[in-house]
Design an enzyme around this catalytic site. Structure first.
Site, PDB file in Angstrom:
ATOM      1  N   ASP A 196      67.408  56.589   2.881  1.00 40.69           N
ATOM      2  CA  ASP A 196      67.310  56.976   4.301  1.00 40.69           C
ATOM      3  C   ASP A 196      68.234  56.220   5.257  1.00 40.69           C
ATOM      4  OD1 ASP A 196      65.280  58.412   3.147  1.00 40.69           O
ATOM      5  OD2 ASP A 196      63.672  57.613   4.394  1.00 40.69           O
ATOM      6  N   LYS A 207      62.933  64.531   1.792  1.00 40.96           N
ATOM      7  CA  LYS A 207      61.494  64.257   1.859  1.00 40.96           C
ATOM      8  C   LYS A 207      60.950  64.540   3.256  1.00 40.96           C
ATOM      9  CE  LYS A 207      62.414  59.264   2.164  1.00 40.96           C
ATOM     10  NZ  LYS A 207      61.593  58.942   3.333  1.00 40.96           N
ATOM     11  N   CYS A 244      59.517  53.311   3.670  1.00 38.07           N
ATOM     12  CA  CYS A 244      60.070  54.204   2.640  1.00 38.07           C
ATOM     13  C   CYS A 244      60.528  53.454   1.390  1.00 38.07           C
ATOM     14  CB  CYS A 244      61.194  55.038   3.238  1.00 38.07           C
ATOM     15  SG  CYS A 244      60.559  56.142   4.535  1.00 38.07           S
TER      16      CYS A 244
END
Length: 210
Positions: free
Chosen positions: A10, A108, A154
């Site tokens: 991310d 996601k 995450c």
């Protein structure tokens, strides 16, 4: 002999300083990651948060304030600013990130009613897979090296799932940054990952391995 995979989590505009959910000093890890992707890993993958508008995790969806928590279908949902919305600049990788080595990008948080921190599954029910596990297994990967954002969300949930899935997991601590919503969250996340069998190392140690 197991194969080594680098997992870049991310590194998107909305998670960088100035973004909708900017992680303090998050931009500092990009030069490190750009060095890591040049190492001879057997496979290099990445993930993106990729939410539809009005996602369940957005405070605006519920007319609440970010950082509040609510119950959704009996499960606790932390609320965040709108971030990484599909088709927006905030959802894109940083232009400073070298993405040329990524062989797979897992998306996601794509379901309106499911939050997803982990690079592998949705948060609560683990019904939706990002396909990352299947891809890594197809490549023979056994050892996963995690870097990216954010350490206490995450990265944490990705590492926990990786261990449950039977991978060896390594956290490149200096190539991650955390949100620290509550004081001590980052250290607690590192402690939890270690308790599940993950190893916390530095990017320099990885360079030395190769």
């Amino acid at each position: 002999m197991g194969k080594k995979a680098l997992v870049v989590v991310d590194v998107q505009n909305d998670f960088l300083p100035g973004g909708a959910l900017g992680v303090a000093h998050g931009d500092e890890i990009i030069p490190l990651i750009n060095q890591l992707v040049k190492l001879p890993f057997d496979v290099i993958v990445a993930t993106k948060d990729f939410h539809p508008p009005h996602h369940q995790s957005f405070a605006s969806t519920w007319e609440k304030k970010p950082k509040e928590t609510i119950l959704v279908d009996g499960l606790v949902q932390t609320l965040w600013p709108d971030h990484c919305v599909q088709g927006t600049y905030g959802a894109e990788f940083s232009s400073k990130l070298d993405t040329s080595h990524f062989e797979y990008v897992g998306l996601k948080g794509v379901d309106l009613r499911e939050d997803s921190y982990s690079t592998f599954f949705d948060l609560h029910h683990k019904k939706r897979s990002t396909g990352l596990d299947e891809f890594l297994r197809s490549k023979g990967a056994t050892d996963l090296y995690f870097c990216g954002l954010a350490t206490d969300y995450c990265v944490l949930y990705s590492v926990l799932d990786a261990r449950e899935l039977g991978y060896n997991a390594y956290v490149l601590v200096d190539a991650c940054r955390g949100i620290e919503l509550h004081t001590g969250d980052i250290e607690a996340a590192l402690t939890k990952m270690r308790s599940r069998g993950a190893k916390c190392i530095t990017s320099a140690e990885v360079v030395n391995e190769f």
